[in-house]
Design a protein around this motif. Structure first.
Motif, short mmCIF file in Angstrom:
data_model
loop_
_atom_site.label_atom_id
_atom_site.label_comp_id
_atom_site.label_asym_id
_atom_site.label_seq_id
_atom_site.Cartn_x
_atom_site.Cartn_y
_atom_site.Cartn_z
N HIS A 76 0.84 -1.21 0.00
CA HIS A 76 0.00 0.00 0.00
C HIS A 76 0.87 1.25 0.00
N GLU A 230 -9.15 5.67 -6.71
CA GLU A 230 -9.09 4.58 -5.74
C GLU A 230 -9.97 4.86 -4.53
N ASP A 305 -9.61 -3.10 -0.57
CA ASP A 305 -8.93 -3.84 -1.63
C ASP A 305 -9.02 -5.34 -1.41
N MET A 309 -11.14 -7.91 -4.20
CA MET A 309 -10.18 -8.60 -5.05
C MET A 309 -10.86 -9.14 -6.31
N MET A 313 -7.96 -13.39 -8.90
CA MET A 313 -7.05 -13.33 -7.76
C MET A 313 -7.55 -14.21 -6.63
N LEU A 441 -4.19 -7.09 -13.33
CA LEU A 441 -4.35 -6.12 -12.25
C LEU A 441 -4.07 -4.71 -12.74
N LYS A 445 -2.32 -0.05 -8.63
CA LYS A 445 -2.53 -0.75 -7.36
C LYS A 445 -1.78 -2.07 -7.32
N TYR A 449 -2.04 -4.99 -4.26
CA TYR A 449 -2.62 -6.28 -4.63
C TYR A 449 -1.59 -7.41 -4.50
N LEU A 452 -1.43 -8.10 -0.81
CA LEU A 452 -2.59 -8.86 -0.36
C LEU A 452 -2.56 -10.29 -0.88
N PHE A 453 -2.05 -10.47 -2.10
CA PHE A 453 -1.93 -11.82 -2.65
C PHE A 453 -0.97 -12.64 -1.79
#
Length: 508
Positions: A76, A230, A305, A309, A313, A441, A445, A449, A452-453
């Motif tokens: 982020h 965003e 986010d 997703m 993802m 994606l 971002k 992402y 987060l993945f």
């Protein structure tokens, strides 16, 4: 709330030649030396300092917990960072490398088990600070039709770095460095390897920082065909969510806490329940802020986010969950499995134990070396013919076969064949999911992402570190070999989960 989009005519990024691909990912060579030294030697260090076999998973909790907290936050932040000539991702490469090099220098001199656990936390946090932006860096710097080759080159450096990190203690012994130490001490082979790793990590990351120039925020916006504010996106996602989902997370955490008390599970499982409750509370706060029309801060962005997703993802996340569960089982348990079953040396510190532990370094170097070769040769060849999804499925099945073979073999040299299957899976795990995902994606971002993945990389590690100890204590208290059966089973589940993943086009 309707989303706001701006449609623009995108420009294509310049195609990178071999030199550019090399410079973009070379820093990962050093980072992986650090990870390899950690993965292959931390159980050995913990056992040398006096921990019991069934306490190893608890001591490893620091690694996945750190990744769970650090990677989304760093992703982020790096999406929003621009430090002039230093750029967006490179400040994090450099800061993490400095801290990780310091931790590698200190680790072999730790005086106690508690200090070793603390330094593992510092090391893993620093490695994650450097590593996470590297995943997004490939997507930032390369056009979509080069994502596959970009992540393949990165995987090759990961494999090469892991070979160097894994084999170095064994190589030092061959050069005459002592591999024995008095009780409670670390052998010189491990000590010198960690010091070398710290220097190599910093030098490799510095190479990428010096030899690359990132695209500015204005240039990155020019590469996007569709741009959505965003803040509007996250407000829209969160304001339409109900409180049911957060309550489910909180209830799940409460059930886990109750199970620990009712079934006398290992106390480390309390951490899992606490994390589930914490995410439920964070989601509730983010939803309340969105419904009140307040601009989402970092918490709101991360929850929004995560909730929003893309479907691809989410499907790949399930694959990651199973495949990384198997990998973490292997990293924790290979040393006790090999020393006990293949060298007949369950006692810590004996010459046979040290010999077996050094052979684990050779085994880890083997699967990483296989991964480096496979990433640049076999994977692109097979993916071009049957697609990345089917290629990944086949590679995961090779890994499952490698784990299962531990139960059938008794000659430690034969385990080199097992490591070939594991190396094929490792190469694909490091390349295929990221190549599939990066092309689908939004560029603006990519950092968050990817962070987060990677939650679905570290959550299974946390589960293994907390739950596997309870399982082994209940059913196989003195037989760590059965952990390899668990690893084989969950790797098969990962392959089956790929049946739900569809192949995206090269254009995204």
């Amino acid at each position: 709330m309707a989303a706001t989009y701006d449609f623009v005519s995108p420009r294509e990024k310049p195609r990178q030649g071999f030199g550019g691909l090399w410079n973009i990912s070379f820093g990962f060579f050093g980072i992986q030396i650090g990870f390899a030294l950690q993965n292959a030697n931390m159980s050995r260090i913990f056992q040398s300092l006096g921990t019991d076999l069934d306490d190893l998973p608890a001591l490893w909790i620091a690694a996945p917990l750190t990744g769970l907290l650090v990677q989304p936050v760093i992703g982020h932040m790096s999406d929003r960072t621009w430090l002039g000539r230093l750029g967006r991702r490179r400040p994090y490469f450099l800061a993490g490398a400095i801290l990780a090099a310091f931790a590698l220098l200190v680790m072999p001199e730790v005086p106690s088990l508690l200090f070793a656990a603390m330094m593992l936390w510092v090391l893993d946090a620093s490695l994650n600070v450097s590593m996470e932006p590297f995943r997004a860096f490939v997507g930032d710097m390369l056009r979509r039709d080069q994502h596959g080759v970009g992540y393949a080159v990165q995987t090759a450096f990961i494999g090469a770095g892991a070979v160097v990190g894994s084999i170095f203690p064994w190589a030092l012994e061959q050069w005459g460095v002592s591999n024995e130490a008095p009780p409670g001490a670390i052998p010189d082979t491990v000590r010198y390897a960690f010091w070398f790793g710290g220097a190599a990590l910093f030098a490799a990351v510095l190479w990428t920082v010096v030899t690359t120039t990132e695209y500015s925020p204005d240039e990155m916006r020019g590469f996007e065909a569709r741009q959505e504010a965003e803040q509007d996106h996250n407000l829209r996602v969160l304001s339409t969510r109900r409180y049911t989902s957060p309550l489910v997370w909180i209830a799940a955490g409460a059930v886990v806490l109750g199970a620990v008390w009712s079934f006398d599970l290992k106390k480390e499982v309390y951490l899992l329940g606490a994390l589930l409750i914490a995410y439920g509370l964070a989601s509730s706060i983010a939803i309340a802020m969105a419904r009140a029309g307040r601009a989402p801060g970092m918490l709101g962005h991360l929850v929004g986010d995560f909730s929003g997703m893309p479907p691809l993802m989410k499907r790949l996340a399930l694959v990651q969950f199973f495949s990384w569960s198997a990998l973490f089982i292997m990293w924790i348990n290979t040393t006790p499995v090999v020393t006990q079953y293949f060298y007949g040396a369950p006692a810590i510190g004996t010459p046979a134990y040290q010999e077996g532990a050094n052979w684990v370094d050779v085994l880890f170097a083997t699967y990483n070396g296989v991964a480096a070769i496979v990433a640049l040769t076999l994977l692109p060849f097979v993916a071009a013919r049957i697609g990345r999804v089917r290629t990944h499925m086949l590679a995961l099945l090779c890994g499952a076969a490698g784990y299962a073979s531990f139960l059938l073999l008794r000659d430690p040299r034969a385990l080199l064949v097992s490591e070939v299957g594991i190396g094929i899976a490792w190469a694909s795990i490091l390349a295929m999911p990221y190549a599939i995902l990066a092309s689908s994606l939004p560029q603006r971002k990519l950092g968050v992402y990817m962070g987060l993945f990677n939650v679905f990389v570290v959550v299974p590690q946390l589960l293994v570190a907390t739950v596997m100890g309870s399982i082994m204590r209940a059913f196989f208290p003195t037989e760590p070999i059965w952990t390899m059966a668990f690893a084989a089973g969950v790797m098969v589940l990962a392959a089956l989960a790929m049946l739900r993943v569809t192949e995206p086009s090269a254009a995204g």
